[in-house]
Design an enzyme around this catalytic site. Structure first.
Site, short mmCIF file in Angstrom:
data_model
loop_
_atom_site.label_atom_id
_atom_site.label_comp_id
_atom_site.label_asym_id
_atom_site.label_seq_id
_atom_site.Cartn_x
_atom_site.Cartn_y
_atom_site.Cartn_z
CB SER A 88 -7.82 3.22 3.25
OG SER A 88 -6.91 2.75 4.23
CB SER A 102 -7.94 0.15 6.05
OG SER A 102 -8.66 1.35 6.23
CE LYS A 134 -3.75 1.80 3.01
NZ LYS A 134 -4.52 1.46 4.23
#
Length: 434
Positions: A112, A136, A35
């Site tokens: 996310s 997330s 990420k």
């Protein structure tokens, strides 16, 4: 940005080779993505927003969690798209595009850690690293039909990871099968003392939490129950009303109970109060971390995220001490409920992934129910794994298992033990009408 053929999962593609090519390394031959919240030496950590990327320098060190999997033999192939400033569980990004959900292309991928989940679900990598503050990793795992693991809070280093809210921030990971999920865990998790026997002592099913589901309850519970009964017998399964237990045992929740929480028919008042406390502390810590930058730069933020960021900047420290006390009290109560080797069974989320570009205001009911579930491990700091349970009406279904703080290896081993039986039950469930 990567091409559409990569499901829009990647911010940037590059190759970081493992430190050694020894065949004895635990992750040798596996590929992974990270990420865009993790520092990688020589690359700007973009935090999901172009204004952030524009105003920050390239990292001069690689996050220890990324280094650990490289040293264990895995190859990194790039950085993945994320929600701006990690402040959404939807997975939509107005600047970089929304990664395509590989199971349901008209639905959000979850956030996310959206790109990390999509990269795994679309078989672009073997595993990926994400972060989980309010959900997330768990949410996109459930939406993309893969495994997602949120470790016990504080056990995996968050050094070199842009903070969102430190009281809840964790480094998590995704995989398509429990064996790889476990292998990654053995690399990232510290060597816990073996306090857990191999066999769980109880599986606790909170009936009120499953009533939050928008799909038939039996479609989720029966797959898990039958799998557990096959391996461990039926005596190990216990049913509770978690909301009542929490209300009785966690008296500090009274500081966060509102009339709204009491009257919303789609929620459990004590868990809604728990969620309120978690999000209040999250807002306050986000403000402490990022207020100076937000006010100076005035970043361009997408719908929903813009409102949450500016709401956070208005947060005060009025109830922060009460939040911290609540965390301690709730962890103690949940530890008592589970015992050393108990497992709490939960819906990961209250229903299937919402459609793309749904107006944020129409999702408020769904978000409220979701955070009532997600805040349980968030506030307790317990480890949680989201397990895919196939499809219902052509949309992904998931269930979660939680274990007490520090029981991460126990939980990962348990999932690996259970999953063969779960797959058999999923095949039966997908042919059954509910």
């Amino acid at each position: 940005m990567a091409k559409a053929s990569d499901y829009g999962a990647f911010m940037e593609k590059f190759t970081l080779l493992p430190g050694s090519s020894s065949h004895e390394l635990p992750l040798i031959g596996l590929t992974f993505a990270v990420k865009d919240i993790f520092d990688v030496d020589g690359y700007v950590t973009g935090f999901g927003n172009p204004d952030w990327a524009r105003t920050h320098q390239a990292a001069v060190m690689t996050a220890p969690s990324v280094s650990a999997v490289l040293e264990a033999g895995a190859t990194c192939v790039g950085k993945t798209v994320m929600d701006e400033m990690a402040y959404s569980i939807n997975g939509e990004n107005k600047h970089y595009g929304t990664p395509t959900n590989p199971i349901a292309s008209d639905r959000v991928p979850g956030g996310s850690s959206s790109g990390s989940a999509v990269a795994v679900g679309a078989m672009l990598v073997d595993f990926s690293l994400g972060t989980d503050t309010g959900g997330s990793v768990r949410v996109p795992a459930s939406y993309c039909g893969i495994f997602g693991f949120r470790p016990s809070h504080g056990v995996v280093s968050t050094t070199g990871v842009t903070p969102m809210a430190q009281s809840f921030d964790t480094v998590g990971w995704f995989a398509r099968d429990p064996e790889i999920l476990n292998r990654v865990g053995k690399v990232l998790l510290p060597p816990f003392p073996d306090v857990n026997p191999g066999k769980p002592t109880r599986f606790i099913i909170p009936e009120d939490c499953f009533r939050l589901l928008s799909i038939p309850i039996d479609r989720v519970t029966q797959v898990l129950v039958k799998s557990v009964e096959k391996l461990f017998g039926s005596d190990i399964i216990k049913h509770v009303i978690l909301g009542d237990y929490v209300e009785e045992k966690v008296t500090s929740l009274k500081h966060f109970t509102s009339k709204e929480n009491q009257t919303q028919e789609y929620n459990i008042p004590s868990l809604a109060a728990l969620s309120s406390a978690m999000r209040l502390l999250q807002r306050y810590e986000f403000k402490t971390n990022h207020e100076k930058w937000v006010r100076a730069v005035q970043p361009d933020l997408g719908p929903g995220i813009r409102e949450r960021v500016w709401e956070a900047l208005g947060e005060t420290d009025e109830k922060i001490d009460a939040c911290q006390y609540l965390k301690t009290e709730f962890r103690s109560a949940l530890t008592d409920l589970l015992g050393d080797s108990g497992v709490l069974v939960l819906p990961t989320v209250p229903g299937p992934p919402p459609k793309l570009q749904t107006d944020p205001s129409t999702l408020e009911s769904f978000r409220a129910r979701a955070f009532s579930l997600l805040s349980i491990s968030g506030v307790s700091g317990f480890c949680q794994v989201s397990i895919p349970l196939g499809l219902h009406d052509n949309l992904p279904v998931a269930v979660s298992l939680l274990a007490r703080h520090g029981s991460d290896c126990f939980l990962l081993n348990l999932v690996q033990t259970l999953y063969g039986s779960i797959k058999e039950q999923v095949e039966v469930a997908e042919k059954t009408s509910y």
